[in-house]
Design a protein around this motif. Structure first.
Motif, PDB file in Angstrom:
ATOM      1  N   ALA A  64       0.875  -1.286   0.083  1.00 44.06           N
ATOM      2  CA  ALA A  64       0.023   0.056   0.167  1.00 44.06           C
ATOM      3  C   ALA A  64       1.133   1.068   0.147  1.00 44.06           C
ATOM      4  O   ALA A  64       1.558   1.273   1.025  1.00 44.06           O
ATOM      5  N   ALA A  65       0.698   2.063  -1.095  1.00 51.23           N
ATOM      6  CA  ALA A  65       1.329   3.501  -0.996  1.00 51.23           C
ATOM      7  C   ALA A  65       0.689   4.558  -1.092  1.00 51.23           C
ATOM      8  O   ALA A  65       1.004   5.844  -0.681  1.00 51.23           O
ATOM      9  N   GLU A  66      -0.583   4.495  -1.702  1.00 55.67           N
ATOM     10  CA  GLU A  66      -1.521   5.541  -1.586  1.00 55.67           C
ATOM     11  C   GLU A  66      -3.101   4.883  -1.572  1.00 55.67           C
ATOM     12  O   GLU A  66      -3.200   3.779  -1.973  1.00 55.67           O
ATOM     13  N   SER A  67      -3.827   5.888  -1.279  1.00 58.36           N
ATOM     14  CA  SER A  67      -5.313   5.413  -1.086  1.00 58.36           C
ATOM     15  C   SER A  67      -5.922   5.483  -2.789  1.00 58.36           C
ATOM     16  O   SER A  67      -5.366   5.997  -3.470  1.00 58.36           O
ATOM     17  N   GLY A  68      -6.885   4.399  -2.799  1.00 57.98           N
ATOM     18  CA  GLY A  68      -7.637   4.315  -4.215  1.00 57.98           C
ATOM     19  C   GLY A  68      -8.212   3.180  -4.163  1.00 57.98           C
ATOM     20  O   GLY A  68      -8.999   2.603  -3.179  1.00 57.98           O
ATOM     21  N   GLU A  69      -8.845   3.020  -5.348  1.00 58.64           N
ATOM     22  CA  GLU A  69      -9.469   1.640  -5.687  1.00 58.64           C
ATOM     23  C   GLU A  69      -9.275   0.502  -6.392  1.00 58.64           C
ATOM     24  O   GLU A  69      -8.350   0.670  -7.488  1.00 58.64           O
ATOM     25  N   PHE A  70      -9.531  -0.579  -6.000  1.00 58.31           N
ATOM     26  CA  PHE A  70      -9.073  -2.086  -6.562  1.00 58.31           C
ATOM     27  C   PHE A  70     -10.345  -2.223  -7.672  1.00 58.31           C
ATOM     28  O   PHE A  70     -11.545  -1.952  -7.494  1.00 58.31           O
ATOM     29  N   THR A  71      -9.872  -2.727  -8.703  1.00 56.89           N
ATOM     30  CA  THR A  71     -10.769  -3.245  -9.690  1.00 56.89           C
ATOM     31  C   THR A  71     -10.355  -4.864  -9.938  1.00 56.89           C
ATOM     32  O   THR A  71      -9.269  -4.916 -10.380  1.00 56.89           O
ATOM     33  N   PHE A  72     -11.158  -5.584  -9.787  1.00 57.16           N
ATOM     34  CA  PHE A  72     -11.068  -7.088  -9.916  1.00 57.16           C
ATOM     35  C   PHE A  72     -11.873  -7.491 -11.210  1.00 57.16           C
ATOM     36  O   PHE A  72     -13.066  -7.291 -11.387  1.00 57.16           O
ATOM     37  N   THR A  73     -11.213  -8.318 -12.106  1.00 54.91           N
ATOM     38  CA  THR A  73     -11.955  -8.800 -13.283  1.00 54.91           C
ATOM     39  C   THR A  73     -11.659 -10.317 -13.593  1.00 54.91           C
ATOM     40  O   THR A  73     -10.482 -10.913 -13.554  1.00 54.91           O
ATOM     41  N   TRP A  74     -12.654 -11.129 -13.578  1.00 56.49           N
ATOM     42  CA  TRP A  74     -12.881 -12.340 -14.038  1.00 56.49           C
ATOM     43  C   TRP A  74     -13.323 -12.534 -15.430  1.00 56.49           C
ATOM     44  O   TRP A  74     -14.500 -11.999 -15.782  1.00 56.49           O
ATOM     45  N   LYS A  75     -12.549 -13.053 -16.388  1.00 57.14           N
ATOM     46  CA  LYS A  75     -13.146 -13.267 -17.748  1.00 57.14           C
ATOM     47  C   LYS A  75     -13.376 -14.934 -18.176  1.00 57.14           C
ATOM     48  O   LYS A  75     -12.700 -15.877 -17.636  1.00 57.14           O
ATOM     49  N   ASP A  76     -14.560 -15.051 -18.700  1.00 60.66           N
ATOM     50  CA  ASP A  76     -15.115 -16.437 -19.034  1.00 60.66           C
ATOM     51  C   ASP A  76     -14.943 -16.863 -20.441  1.00 60.66           C
ATOM     52  O   ASP A  76     -14.642 -15.886 -21.274  1.00 60.66           O
ATOM     53  N   ASP A  77     -14.780 -18.146 -20.806  1.00 61.84           N
ATOM     54  CA  ASP A  77     -14.551 -18.579 -22.227  1.00 61.84           C
ATOM     55  C   ASP A  77     -15.618 -18.013 -22.927  1.00 61.84           C
ATOM     56  O   ASP A  77     -15.080 -17.630 -24.176  1.00 61.84           O
TER      57      ASP A  77
END
Length: 109
Positions: free
Chosen positions: A82-95
């Motif tokens: 962690a270095a700065e405040s912010g937002e994570f975006t997590f993505t899962w891709k399907d066949d």
């Protein structure tokens, strides 16, 4: 598929600057291999999550290519400094081209 894939993510809400945090992800997904048959004898179409990625403030921080041997309801964890405040975006891709996303905020201070 009987249920809609549901992503779940655990990110600490706060972290100290420079702290190494663990991020845990799980998505409810049957991961159908395309090898099984239904009650009528028809092959159940393959439906596998094949990519997972995480970004923080729009910058990639982790990615993984998944293959058919990954179990149903795949779990993925990784560490992030962690270095700065912010937002994570997590993505899962399907066949089949479907994408599932989740977002979580992190406050550093």
């Amino acid at each position: 598929m009987t249920t809609k894939p549901t992503p779940r993510v655990r990110v600490p809400a706060k972290a100290a600057a420079g702290e190494l945090i663990e991020i845990k992800t799980l998505i409810s997904h049957e991961m159908e291999s395309g090898q099984r048959k239904d009650a009528q004898g028809k092959t159940i179409p393959r439906k596998i999550l094949n990519k997972f990625s995480a970004s923080f403030n729009g910058k990639p921080v982790f990615s993984a290519d998944w293959h058919p041997a990954i179990s149903a309801n795949p779990y993925q964890s990784f560490f992030f400094k962690a270095a700065e405040s912010g937002e994570f975006t997590f993505t899962w891709k399907d066949d089949d081209g479907s994408e599932y996303t989740a977002k979580n905020k992190l406050t550093v201070g």
